[in-house]
Scaffold this active site. Structure first.
Site, PDB file in Angstrom:
ATOM      1  CD  GLU A   1      -3.072  -0.944   2.235  1.00 24.19           C
ATOM      2  OE1 GLU A   1      -4.169  -0.724   1.870  1.00 24.19           O
ATOM      3  OE2 GLU A   1      -2.724  -1.230   3.321  1.00 24.19           O
TER       4      GLU A   1
ATOM      5  CG  HIS B   1      -2.362   2.654   5.793  1.00 24.95           C
ATOM      6  ND1 HIS B   1      -3.812   2.967   5.981  1.00 24.95           N
ATOM      7  CD2 HIS B   1      -2.109   1.571   5.472  1.00 24.95           C
ATOM      8  CE1 HIS B   1      -4.440   1.856   5.644  1.00 24.95           C
ATOM      9  NE2 HIS B   1      -3.427   1.021   5.374  1.00 24.95           N
TER      10      HIS B   1
ATOM     11  CG  HIS C   1      -4.890  -1.981   9.697  1.00 22.21           C
ATOM     12  ND1 HIS C   1      -4.181  -2.930   9.308  1.00 22.21           N
ATOM     13  CD2 HIS C   1      -4.977  -1.065   8.247  1.00 22.21           C
ATOM     14  CE1 HIS C   1      -3.677  -2.720   8.071  1.00 22.21           C
ATOM     15  NE2 HIS C   1      -4.154  -1.580   7.655  1.00 22.21           N
TER      16      HIS C   1
ATOM     17  CG  HIS D   1      -8.275  -0.458   4.972  1.00 19.37           C
ATOM     18  ND1 HIS D   1      -7.873  -0.405   3.650  1.00 19.37           N
ATOM     19  CD2 HIS D   1      -6.925  -0.902   5.671  1.00 19.37           C
ATOM     20  CE1 HIS D   1      -6.539  -0.603   3.457  1.00 19.37           C
ATOM     21  NE2 HIS D   1      -5.859  -0.866   4.628  1.00 19.37           N
TER      22      HIS D   1
END
Lengths: 254, 254, 254, 254
Positions: free
Chosen positions: D77, D96, D98, D167
């Site tokens: 990603e 980024h 979760h 996500h």
């Protein structure tokens, strides 16, 4: 022989990871089908998973009994594993555990447990709840014979997870790494759904097409899956036992 | 004499386990009835359970007073133990603690605490809530004399657990291992029920027949029960103090 | 001089306890009034409480400024302490922190934070919520001058705790041990109340008479209070810094 | 050259902090824009953030591809980072992850995530939710190409955070220290809001003027910001890697 040793080492790692990630505690267990004898599987003797060592792994047959003379105490609920392997030739590994945050979904009847986060996709769109009382009446809730195990496997059908009312869950995977990962993310998905319900409004579950897309892309030795396995093993203190798949092909998903 | 030493060692282990499993913190205590003198019991001097050593165990009589000259400070609430032993000859071990997740069930009046998970079955179908204010009006909420202890024991009646409004709980077992286990699973059962309520819909509590079935099968030295005791002792750093039941029969449940 | 050293050592212990018990993290601070100069107080230089050492303690005046030449960076919000000491001669120690579980009670307007557990009694029957915006409009929410500190102290009035909307809380005690204990139990009481609300039905708060009874019985060096202080200091790794009150009378609650 | 080494060391620290503070686990990543080549950025190779070392840092271009020959596996990603740097010249660092407690706000549609605590102000008044399915239909939910990355960046627009449905989130900051701090406080703010909703009544969100006031006062090397960075690095076991800003001016926020 070395291949079987690696399988047993991986099973020790799986025990430790499930303990470290709070999926099992004093109770709960994980098994793997014998790679060469599909009617056999490996499972630890009766011991808290965090304490399981190589020597604690026992080989069982499809009747849930050890294939060799065994004097040590065994898990009462090993029929869960035997019955799922019997019913599901596609399944190579099974977990049974009591992870706390999935319990409410087996107790309350209003909200089915379904995937809401991408890492929860592997539990599948449908997670049935098995109530041992439906067929067996008043029991101690433990799955202690093949009849009960088969009834649970029948309820699980072709799904990956079945909740067990007032007790825990059974999960089944195509590989040890898959079933461990699924079992780690199962309670996380449950918490995310519980809290989303508390926020109110419409819940956006994963779409069937998303679950399928993730499933198609899954491989137990992909970079992404191995990353978690390696990290969890490191946290659980058994990085030294890891068998890297690029050191041989024995563990490739069958 | 060695038998008493083992009992006291087990009590040290119980203190450490309850601390490690977050049932007690700076406060809370666990006692065991004297195996030969049913009118005596053992309980630590005033000390956080995690810090309790063999030398900190004190022998008490049914009046809640130490049977030997004792200069060290003692728990204020030792009458909880004395009163329960007095009222309940079947009981061999008592815990009093403030485990956070059971507190809401003593504060809110709408949802009785009942077993919803199989490991919570030992709390019994009925968990009464004792409110010290009902009989004693405005107090500091502590049980500091035999009158208050007896009133609590009366409310507990033949149940295994009584919640104490705004304060904590008292639990009573047929053995030390049983009461520790019950006290560890009590807050877990409470959390499962709280979260099940949040999911909404009908709650499936354990059935009376299930509670009975589990109760019938219980033995403090069964493989399953010992597995947890051994694991918890290991986590709490006192595995070396374990007395294995197969090394003698002194600890068999009486 | 040795007396002041003990006070400063106790303040180091208090910093470490509050960090270990999750009341403070990178932010938050605790102070103690100078035992001989009531217009002075001690507070660490700008540092995460877990890292505070003896040398980091600084002496301040009632204007929130250090009484000696000081080149090291200082906490921005030291006026919280100065203003409360100024307004409340009965107060000898102050905590300001952001403990997560009290925050909802300053954000949501429907449920006042009140004691529901006996160990939460010391927060007092009334916990006002101070909103800095009411008087000062749009700020960065920090209390950075004496005007703001005094407005907070005015809102706190004769209570022991004031919540600060969207920010945290200030608590004030008759001794360091009292304010630390109160600050440890404040979030626990908040969680018990939040969860009790979720169970529904009527909430049984502590009665005024119960709060009063507990308050009358309180002493920072009682067996029960010292037990927690000693245990928490042990957990926080600074048991070796403890000054036992029976080694002298310097710390007796004034 | 030494400046680049410092940037890379800071990035290692950021990885470890985000792991220690439970923002990332096996998955999630943090990047920093190259200080001299604004079209390049640094990001670790595919590895759990807790395990990232200096040698694991890789230099990437705006296409999400490594600028030098690279045989090691890379994060799938990484286009999240490339696309945000492309769209936002003001942004120097991207995370980024979760983090579990933000997930419900991307799943439930009723309650937008907004700042309610002062330390949450940096997420900004508006936190859009990006649903990959809106434009790309049934995917595995991962951002695996620049088209998807750009669509996410477009949804984020000039905000600091975008939730990603089912996500996780992406966050963007003017400096590495800012984006790490924002990412640590994002789940805390989410929990405070979830619990405030459960208490009921009107929610007092931070006012726009408060968010602006905090934003104006922000500097990555202010005493207050550095205090947290230093503390978190210490907790994460990498205090020895800290580059203090007063040892030079290389890291001043650009």
């Amino acid at each position: 022989m070395s291949k079987i040793d690696d399988v047993m080492k991986d099973l020790v790692i799986a025990n430790r990871i499930l303990a470290r990630e709070d999926v099992v505690d004093a109770y709960g267990h994980v098994s793997i089908r014998h790679p060469d004898k599909p009617n056999h599987f490996f499972l630890a003797r009766s011991l808290a998973p965090e304490l399981v060592e190589f020597e604690d792994i026992v080989e069982f047959g499809m009747d849930g009994q050890p294939v060799r003379d065994e004097k040590r105490a065994l898990y009462l609920e090993r029929c869960i594993h035997a019955a799922i392997y019997e019913a599901r030739p596609d399944i190579h590994s099974v977990v049974h555990a009591h992870a706390e945050d999935i319990l409410p979904f087996g107790i309350a009847q209003a909200t089915p447990l379904r995937p809401v986060i991408h890492s929860g996709s592997f539990i599948g769109a449908n997670v049935p709840v098995w109530d041992i009382a439906d067929k067996f009446g008043d029991t101690n809730l433990l799955v202690t014979n093949m009849d009960q195990g088969r009834d649970l496997a029948k309820c699980m059908a072709n799904n990956n997870v079945a909740l067990m009312r007032g007790h825990g869950f059974a999960s089944a995977g195509r590989s040890l790494i898959e079933v461990v990962r699924m079992s780690v993310y199962l309670p996380r998905n449950a918490r995310a759904l519980l809290h989303a319900k508390q926020l109110g409004g419409e819940i956006k579950y994963l779409r069937q097409g998303e679950i399928d897309a993730r499933n198609r892309g899954y491989s137990p030795y992909s970079t992404e899956t191995w990353r978690a396995w390696e990290f969890w093993a490191t946290k659980a203190g058994c990085a030294h036992m890891l068998t890297k798949p690029d050191h041989g092909h024995e563990h490739k998903k069958s």
